[in-house]
Design a protein around this motif. Sequence first.
Motif, PDB file in Angstrom:
ATOM      1  N   PRO A 101       0.793  -1.238   0.000  1.00 51.18           N
ATOM      2  CA  PRO A 101       0.000   0.000   0.000  1.00 51.18           C
ATOM      3  C   PRO A 101       0.823   1.284   0.000  1.00 51.18           C
ATOM      4  CG  PRO A 101      -0.011  -1.005   2.186  1.00 51.18           C
ATOM      5  CD  PRO A 101       0.664  -1.973   1.266  1.00 51.18           C
ATOM      6  N   ALA A 102       2.125   1.204   0.276  1.00 54.32           N
ATOM      7  CA  ALA A 102       2.929   2.429   0.357  1.00 54.32           C
ATOM      8  C   ALA A 102       3.372   2.945  -1.004  1.00 54.32           C
ATOM      9  CB  ALA A 102       4.157   2.187   1.242  1.00 54.32           C
ATOM     10  N   LEU A 103       3.216   2.131  -2.051  1.00 59.11           N
ATOM     11  CA  LEU A 103       3.797   2.491  -3.343  1.00 59.11           C
ATOM     12  C   LEU A 103       2.903   3.355  -4.217  1.00 59.11           C
ATOM     13  CD1 LEU A 103       5.478  -0.913  -4.332  1.00 59.11           C
ATOM     14  CD2 LEU A 103       6.531   1.081  -3.242  1.00 59.11           C
ATOM     15  N   PHE A 104       1.617   3.013  -4.294  1.00 58.97           N
ATOM     16  CA  PHE A 104       0.752   3.667  -5.274  1.00 58.97           C
ATOM     17  C   PHE A 104      -0.583   4.077  -4.648  1.00 58.97           C
ATOM     18  CE2 PHE A 104       3.303   0.514  -7.663  1.00 58.97           C
ATOM     19  CZ  PHE A 104       3.999   1.385  -8.487  1.00 58.97           C
ATOM     20  N   ASP A 105      -1.222   5.026  -5.320  1.00 62.42           N
ATOM     21  CA  ASP A 105      -2.613   5.393  -5.032  1.00 62.42           C
ATOM     22  C   ASP A 105      -3.465   4.946  -6.205  1.00 62.42           C
ATOM     23  OD1 ASP A 105      -1.892   6.634  -2.651  1.00 62.42           O
ATOM     24  OD2 ASP A 105      -1.559   8.571  -3.629  1.00 62.42           O
ATOM     25  N   SER A 124       2.472   7.177  -5.138  1.00 59.36           N
ATOM     26  CA  SER A 124       1.998   7.725  -3.864  1.00 59.36           C
ATOM     27  C   SER A 124       2.899   8.864  -3.396  1.00 59.36           C
ATOM     28  CB  SER A 124       1.958   6.634  -2.794  1.00 59.36           C
ATOM     29  OG  SER A 124       3.279   6.247  -2.445  1.00 59.36           O
ATOM     30  N   HIS A 125       2.407   9.626  -2.432  1.00 59.00           N
ATOM     31  CA  HIS A 125       3.186  10.731  -1.873  1.00 59.00           C
ATOM     32  C   HIS A 125       4.454  10.200  -1.213  1.00 59.00           C
ATOM     33  CE1 HIS A 125       4.115  14.531   0.041  1.00 59.00           C
ATOM     34  NE2 HIS A 125       4.159  13.933   1.216  1.00 59.00           N
ATOM     35  N   ARG A 126       4.356   9.076  -0.528  1.00 59.88           N
ATOM     36  CA  ARG A 126       5.529   8.503   0.150  1.00 59.88           C
ATOM     37  C   ARG A 126       6.568   8.014  -0.851  1.00 59.88           C
ATOM     38  NH1 ARG A 126       3.045   4.536   4.658  1.00 59.88           N
ATOM     39  NH2 ARG A 126       1.543   4.169   2.988  1.00 59.88           N
ATOM     40  N   LEU A 127       6.101   7.463  -1.976  1.00 59.28           N
ATOM     41  CA  LEU A 127       7.043   7.016  -2.993  1.00 59.28           C
ATOM     42  C   LEU A 127       7.745   8.215  -3.633  1.00 59.28           C
ATOM     43  CD1 LEU A 127       8.359   4.804  -4.629  1.00 59.28           C
ATOM     44  CD2 LEU A 127       6.354   4.748  -6.129  1.00 59.28           C
ATOM     45  N   ARG A 128       7.029   9.319  -3.799  1.00 56.54           N
ATOM     46  CA  ARG A 128       7.673  10.523  -4.340  1.00 56.54           C
ATOM     47  C   ARG A 128       8.755  11.039  -3.388  1.00 56.54           C
ATOM     48  NH1 ARG A 128       6.005  12.076  -8.940  1.00 56.54           N
ATOM     49  NH2 ARG A 128       3.883  11.656  -9.694  1.00 56.54           N
ATOM     50  N   ASN A 129       8.499  10.952  -2.109  1.00 56.28           N
ATOM     51  CA  ASN A 129       9.521  11.350  -1.134  1.00 56.28           C
ATOM     52  C   ASN A 129      10.762  10.458  -1.254  1.00 56.28           C
ATOM     53  OD1 ASN A 129       7.923  13.400  -0.126  1.00 56.28           O
ATOM     54  ND2 ASN A 129       7.098  12.159   1.549  1.00 56.28           N
ATOM     55  N   PHE A 130      10.522   9.158  -1.463  1.00 54.01           N
ATOM     56  CA  PHE A 130      11.652   8.250  -1.652  1.00 54.01           C
ATOM     57  C   PHE A 130      12.446   8.617  -2.903  1.00 54.01           C
ATOM     58  CE2 PHE A 130      12.910   4.711  -4.409  1.00 54.01           C
ATOM     59  CZ  PHE A 130      14.026   4.270  -3.721  1.00 54.01           C
ATOM     60  N   LEU A 131      11.759   8.958  -3.993  1.00 53.17           N
ATOM     61  CA  LEU A 131      12.435   9.308  -5.238  1.00 53.17           C
ATOM     62  C   LEU A 131      13.310  10.542  -5.065  1.00 53.17           C
ATOM     63  CD1 LEU A 131       9.517   8.663  -7.761  1.00 53.17           C
ATOM     64  CD2 LEU A 131      11.527   7.223  -7.362  1.00 53.17           C
ATOM     65  N   GLU A 132      12.875  11.468  -4.220  1.00 58.03           N
ATOM     66  CA  GLU A 132      13.709  12.632  -3.906  1.00 58.03           C
ATOM     67  C   GLU A 132      14.938  12.219  -3.104  1.00 58.03           C
ATOM     68  OE1 GLU A 132      13.403  15.774  -4.992  1.00 58.03           O
ATOM     69  OE2 GLU A 132      11.805  14.930  -6.245  1.00 58.03           O
ATOM     70  N   GLU A 133      14.760  11.268  -2.174  1.00 59.61           N
ATOM     71  CA  GLU A 133      15.892  10.738  -1.418  1.00 59.61           C
ATOM     72  C   GLU A 133      16.874  10.024  -2.344  1.00 59.61           C
ATOM     73  OE1 GLU A 133      16.793  10.116   2.334  1.00 59.61           O
ATOM     74  OE2 GLU A 133      16.228  12.143   1.786  1.00 59.61           O
ATOM     75  N   GLU A 134      16.339   9.307  -3.322  1.00 56.70           N
ATOM     76  CA  GLU A 134      17.192   8.604  -4.283  1.00 56.70           C
ATOM     77  C   GLU A 134      18.071   9.601  -5.040  1.00 56.70           C
ATOM     78  OE1 GLU A 134      16.640   5.178  -7.707  1.00 56.70           O
ATOM     79  OE2 GLU A 134      15.122   6.743  -7.532  1.00 56.70           O
TER      80      GLU A 134
END
Length: 415
Positions: A101-105, A124-134
């Motif tokens: 559930p953390a990956l997509f909406d 998802s918003h959380r996945l976008r945050n991860f992409l910024e961390e990447e």
Amino acid sequence: MLFKTYSIYTTRTKHLLHRKSLINPAFNLHTRPISSLKVVWRRDPQLDHAIERDKPYKICSKVVKEVLNEPGQVIPLRYLENRRERLRLNVRISTFLNKNPALFDVYQDRIKPKSEPVRFVRVSHRLRNFLEEEKRIVLENEGWIVSKLCKLLMMAKDKVLSVDKLVHVKREFGFPNDFLVNLVPNYPNYFRLIGPPEEGKSFLELVEWNPEFAKSIIEQRAEDEFRLTGIRIRPNFYYKLPPGFFLRKEMREWIRDWLELDYISPYVDVSHLDQASQEMEKRTVGVFHELLSLSLFKRIPVPILGKFSDEYRFSNAFSSVFTRHSGIFYMSLKGGIKTAMLREAYKDGELIQRDPLLEIKDKFVQLLEEGWQERQEELRLQREEVKKNRVMVALGDGDTDGQESSRDLDGQEVK
């Protein structure tokens, strides 16, 4: 028997060799072609488990990249479902989304203005945050990525590699998806693109040779040991067979003598060496050791390594190196794919030689685990709710029965 040898000589030659080997027992060992020195493959459960343990991460990563490559980074759910076989996903997309559930909406939208609304998948918003961390991690390690790319070119015989092949191995070495567009042009002193990329015939060429990059992991290890202890040691391979592995005496002697040969750096020109010589074998093992050391997980599928046979001067039977030198490498057959692994990088199946770019994987796994924990908590609450409802229903039925029984008794008393 763990080790077998197979001769490729004629009957007459065999007879002559046999007579000479009776006079000099070492003769047969040292004149035997390397291609005939075979070791029976044996399974290493701990290293196999290391591959299996990363399977959920890789599957999730594939699905994420599939969505990110879509225009606007959104895709109708049914379109994604149609690609399930290509993604090697063994569950339906809806099931995959529920489990992660953390990956997509998932939301409703129209494919065309007048069409009926259908379910869409977006990041998802959380996945976008991860992409910024990447992006942050890649930027912090850009120098390491540049050195890796230089090293791959420096080991190639013409200091040139096909762009298509580099794109194919970017995941193995941790190169960002856009490294040809946003990284390579920033280092014209190191790299030059040749040929039109749109025709699939472009190449990346090394412009400048950096002596610091021309030190292999093994050579650097010997230098570090000298600085630490003041004792200069010869660069060489760690060679340790795991429990349950053994070699026949003649193979042990061959390995001993082979290890005594001078180490040949994967960055030196070896065009003068005979492909069947022990020195070339030493250099080939050195190239594989360096490639696996530079990879993220210290392992690379054998078919991918085979794509670079010409550039790195591998023989047609190059994969036999991994079983012949079982104290250095392990060839896993997990998942129906041959994967070459560097033994010294693992301990009890756990990766101990960690690439700095593995922080990206750690962050992604953390995101996945947060979603899995939320899913488990949601399921736990659902189970508790179902149990509570069953208890309420059971109590309700019990009260009704009690009232009816009471009325029956009252009726009997009235009588």
